[in-house]
Write a protein that holds these residues in place. Structure first.
Motif, PDB file in Angstrom:
ATOM      1  N   ASN A  59       8.359   6.906   1.411  1.00 37.48           N
ATOM      2  CA  ASN A  59       8.621   5.808   2.347  1.00 37.48           C
ATOM      3  C   ASN A  59       8.376   4.548   1.541  1.00 37.48           C
ATOM      4  N   VAL A  60       9.463   3.986   1.008  1.00 39.10           N
ATOM      5  CA  VAL A  60       9.294   2.981  -0.053  1.00 39.10           C
ATOM      6  C   VAL A  60       8.646   1.683   0.411  1.00 39.10           C
ATOM      7  N   VAL A  61       7.422   1.439  -0.068  1.00 40.82           N
ATOM      8  CA  VAL A  61       6.807   0.137   0.125  1.00 40.82           C
ATOM      9  C   VAL A  61       6.713  -0.564  -1.234  1.00 40.82           C
ATOM     10  N   HIS A 214       3.527   8.887   1.955  1.00 38.34           N
ATOM     11  CA  HIS A 214       3.172   7.647   2.641  1.00 38.34           C
ATOM     12  C   HIS A 214       2.672   6.595   1.677  1.00 38.34           C
TER      13      HIS A 214
END
Lengths: 353, 353
Positions: A59-61, A214
């Motif tokens: 989940n690209v942050v 995550h």
């Protein structure tokens, strides 16, 4: 020597990392574009542009990025189009594109040169869906019209002729899968295909198996990231994907001037393609060096700059006046490559007679 | 407990990391802007927007980035302006900005809705510097005029009123220095200043002393990056830089829904500011949660969503229809904050009577 599990060849890369979701759709678009250009007998250049990313989480942050506005690629694409080439413009999403590059929202926002002229018709508009036709008009500030007209005219001509095909990538994974697919599609054009690899590709990446799902939580002291090397894809590109006939131009970006020519020569030697264009990060807007094979050097480019201590390579510097704001070095880079590509194509035709 | 050398407080950060070169120039611009707004008695909101970077080398080739197009910040800035606020828009260079955000070169390129109309005057132009006035005209495609006119009108009104001041940052270092300076300038407005911290700020960074000068050379197997934590600046912001009077709104972005409310509550508790807006990465365009102090909650917001197991905090969900493409959640976020800010300001005025 046994391969460490984290040392990827191109083959092991593609067999372990998943293709991007849009790949099949992109391939069919390119196939159709290439077919049309082949019919018209056009040369086609694949221009890659902008930096690739390495996401750190699924989940690209956060991601690792390579510094590249896409100026080199977007500008060169315009000059290739002007020279009559069809262009596949494969660029980092949201990076600079041909034509719109002149109107960056930060440095030259188009809203600043639009004016509102109040309408002359005093009656309220009866057409509520298009009040603009009856009242205010939008027009272009006079002193901006000439330049805009020039860009707009070229833009529309390219769209009418269908000579520009645009693809996007974000991650290094998107890029590698797309590069292989597009090269394979272009190989049908044999020597009429050029590959202008101006994208800033990540050297290191996180294999999917090592990525966390995550967002990595901060608050754990320091952050350690351990990454694997991205496989060098120039080798399979030269030997395999492009059918051995493509005119391949790669770039070398260095920050230490002493490393520039040696590393460009090493690259040419290692992969056996046609040209390496070396540029120093701080001088790249007005100075580049062409490293190519001495044997394939057209007579007009031989000159005092040839490096006699390295007889296999020809070294040719291209410089423009750094203070001339009306000149873009890409104009000269493209002109030189168009010349060399012509010789490459003619050489093949001569040998088949 | 002795501090490890790589554990930075805000104070040790600013005493060891160099300020960005444009800082003094930026500060004087902000000082003048704030002075003008104070004269007019306007509320001012600092909107931060976009991701910060962590360069890995001094000659920047690679950097760590935080995923953020700047949609939240740029969209909110437009609604704050509409609500009569003056806005300091402190954003990541090249990320989305108010107004021009509607015309992304990738998704809605403005060149696509300009038309060239041949001129009616058949004589060649005598004015070589402005042939546009005598020959071709550029105009806007009819079905695009209404929307463009609306954006353009708002854009010009804001420029005429001088209510928008724009600043840019790239690195987390730029960001921290600028945030401190701008907050200190805004503190003269006391409670009339709001701080809307929508930027995606790096949690980890490479202190200058750990950075290499030149491009990290690939070809050495794997890449190890060890980074230090960025000091939490909300604490000095609340306690010091804003003069304790600012209305401070921070954001929490999570990818794991279970962590969202707890982490937002922890943040509010730790820093003691006014509002934490929590958003789930995958739902943020249509759903956010406001976490604030129960005591400071206006009666109209109390409702069945208040979390009775956490008596100190009020939890208020804001949702819109995900399929309504004409609605932007930022309209409601800003409306709610304008309401709460008014109460914040009035509370201070009431207590000084």
């Amino acid at each position: 020597m046994p391969q460490s599990p984290s040392l990827f060849s191109a083959d092991s890369y593609f067999s372990t990392q998943p293709p991007p979701s849009g790949l099949e759709h992109d391939i069919s678009g390119v196939k159709e574009f290439v077919r049309r250009q082949k019919e018209k007998g056009r040369n086609v250049v694949l221009v890659t542009s902008g930096g690739t990313t390495v996401p750190l989480e699924l989940n690209v942050v956060r991601f690792l990025d390579n510094f590249s506005a896409g100026t080199r690629g977007a500008t060169s694409a315009e000059y290739f189009l002007k020279a009559g080439y069809a262009v596949i413009f494969m660029h980092r999403q949201f990076s600079l594109q041909p034509f719109s590059r002149h109107y960056s929202h930060s440095t030259n926002p188009f809203l600043d040169f639009l004016e509102i002229e109040p309408g002359t018709n005093m009656q309220p508009s009866s057409d509520v869906s298009d009040p603009g036709s009856m009242s205010s008009q939008i027009c272009v500030t006079p002193n901006k019209r000439k330049d805009l007209l020039e860009v707009l005219t070229a833009y529309k001509a390219v769209h009418a002729a269908g000579t520009l095909h645009t693809l996007t990538f974000v991650t290094v994974n998107d890029y590698l899968w797309l590069l292989r697919a597009v090269s394979q599609e272009l190989s049908v054009l044999k020597r009429k295909a050029m590959y202008y690899l101006a994208a800033a590709v990540s050297d290191f990446f996180l294999p999917r198996q090592k990525m966390s799902e995550h967002k990595i939580q901060s608050g754990k002291g320091s952050l350690h990231i351990e990454m694997d090397q991205v496989p060098k894809i120039l080798k399979p590109m030269v030997d395999d994907w492009t059918g051995k006939d493509g005119f391949i131009v790669s770039f070398k970006l260095e920050t230490d001037p002493a490393l520039l020519v040696p590393k460009a020569q090493i690259s040419l030697e290692r992969y056996g393609h046609q040209v390496v264009i070396g540029n120093d990060l701080n001088r790249r807007k007005y100075e580049v060096v062409f490293i190519s094979w001495k044997d394939a050097l057209p007579p007009s480019s031989k000159g005092p700059n040839s490096d006699l201590s390295n007889p296999r390579y020809a070294e040719s510097w291209l410089k423009i006046d750094p203070h001339d704001h009306n000149k873009e070095i890409e104009e000269d880079i493209v002109a030189e490559l168009v010349k060399r590509h012509k010789i490459w194509i003619t050489g093949a035709e001569a040998s088949t007679k």
